[in-house]
Design an enzyme around this catalytic site. Structure first.
Site, short mmCIF file in Angstrom:
data_model
loop_
_atom_site.label_atom_id
_atom_site.label_comp_id
_atom_site.label_asym_id
_atom_site.label_seq_id
_atom_site.Cartn_x
_atom_site.Cartn_y
_atom_site.Cartn_z
N ASP A 78 0.85 -1.19 0.00
CA ASP A 78 0.00 0.00 0.00
C ASP A 78 0.88 1.24 0.00
OD1 ASP A 78 -1.92 1.91 0.25
OD2 ASP A 78 -2.82 1.12 2.09
N HIS A 136 -0.31 4.26 -0.18
CA HIS A 136 -1.06 5.32 0.53
C HIS A 136 -1.02 6.65 -0.22
CE1 HIS A 136 -2.39 3.22 4.10
NE2 HIS A 136 -1.18 2.77 4.33
N GLU A 184 -1.25 -0.96 -4.13
CA GLU A 184 -2.45 -0.21 -3.74
C GLU A 184 -2.19 1.28 -3.67
OE1 GLU A 184 -5.54 0.01 0.06
OE2 GLU A 184 -4.11 -1.63 -0.09
N GLU A 221 -10.35 3.52 -2.47
CA GLU A 221 -10.85 3.66 -1.10
C GLU A 221 -11.23 5.08 -0.75
OE1 GLU A 221 -7.30 3.97 2.02
OE2 GLU A 221 -6.98 2.33 0.59
N HIS A 254 -12.46 -2.05 1.00
CA HIS A 254 -11.54 -1.42 1.95
C HIS A 254 -12.14 -1.28 3.34
CE1 HIS A 254 -9.79 2.19 3.97
NE2 HIS A 254 -8.68 1.58 3.62
#
Length: 307
Positions: free
Chosen positions: A187, A189, A213, A239, A289
């Site tokens: 991830d 982010h 991700e 998400e 998510h």
């Protein structure tokens, strides 16, 4: 049955939960995403009261449209999170009223189980990351997921190129330690710009991650075009998006492989089902998510089971 109250509860961590009460004594519980914005969400829920109190709670689609579009001006992610909480509560309420789990209202189960992954801590020391992945593998887990970090920086510093170099070393080490059958998810982010995201994805291609991700910021979905054109690594996004319209380009242009729709942000189960069906026409898999509580967890599992 009529709705008599919308009650909000904001946790100290910032999460907002909604209770929809009725004159029958039955109630439903829902939750909003967008952690740390709970008080703002609670105010939006309060704004729904004139249109929702006194309404028939079984008219879930109608109430969704009233909440989402009734204010005329688009409300953005805070409004969508508020709609999500009420929507999830309405589905919970309907399941209680009919005495069935929500998945029965949506067509029933299609699978008996789905694959899940654990989130791996201690990512800032590669040896500990590898040891944790090996432990999870010995426990029977087939997947591991961790977040990209910059261990050489301080808590307020993230240097992208340094973080990319370190993340590549992490993926390489876990792949070599756990073998080809162990699935790796990283991830980012949304912390990289296109150039660094492309660099990272191209470098880890040889280690075959299951998905990367949120490799880019979520505001400009067109930036995913450049990334998609230059890497074969599967991409997971979504998400932070607050409705089907936010997903439109990435679905229609096949810019993602895994849809990370968050039921507590995107508009609840009502909207997530529409997004899931749309993804199915493009062979995009569902990887919902961050469900926080039992109602949205069950809803997320239904989306996985039906995709």
């Amino acid at each position: 049955m009529k709705i008599t109250a919308l009650k909000t509860f904001v946790h100290t961590a910032g999460n907002c939960f909604v209770k929809v009460e009725t004159d029958s004594g039955l109630y439903g519980i829902g939750e909003a995403g967008l952690k740390r914005r709970g008080h703002a969400i609670a105010e939006v829920v309060k704004g729904f009261e004139p249109d929702v109190i006194g309404a028939d709670p079984s008219r879930i689609e109608h109430l969704w449209q009233v909440m989402f579009r009734g204010g005329f001006f688009p409300g953005g992610v805070v409004q969508s999170s508020a709609v999500s909480a009420v929507d999830i509560a309405l589905w919970d309420l309907k399941g209680k009223a009919l005495g069935v789990p929500v998945y029965d209202l949506l067509g029933g189960l299609t699978r008996e189980k789905v694959v899940c992954y654990p989130h791996i801590g201690e990512r800032d020391v590669i040896e500990k990351l590898v040891a944790n992945c090996k432990t999870r593998q010995s426990e029977g887990w087939r997947f591991a997921r961790w977040g990209m970090s910059d261990p050489e920086g301080d808590k307020d510093t993230f240097e992208p190129r340094r973080a990319v170099r370190y993340a590549v070393q992490q993926v390489k080490a876990v792949r070599e330690a756990c073998g080809e059958d162990f699935e790796i998810c990283v991830d980012v982010h949304t912390r990289l710009d296109p150039a660094d995201a492309i660099d990272f994805c191209k470098q880890v291609e040889e280690y075959h991650p299951f998905f990367i991700e949120d490799p880019l910021r979520s505001e400009n979905t067109q930036s995913l075009r450049m990334l998609r054109q230059q890497t074969s690594v599967p991409i997971a996004v979504g998400e932070q998006w607050d409705s089907k319209w936010a997903f439109q380009q990435v679905i229609e242009e096949d810019l993602m492989d895994y849809c990370r729709v968050d039921l507590c942000i995107a508009g609840g189960l009502t909207e997530a089902k529409k997004i899931a069906g749309w993804c199915e026409t493009h062979y995009i898999h569902l990887a919902p998510h961050n469900p926080l509580g039992p109602v949205s967890t069950a809803a997320c599992l239904h989306l996985c089971l039906s995709s």
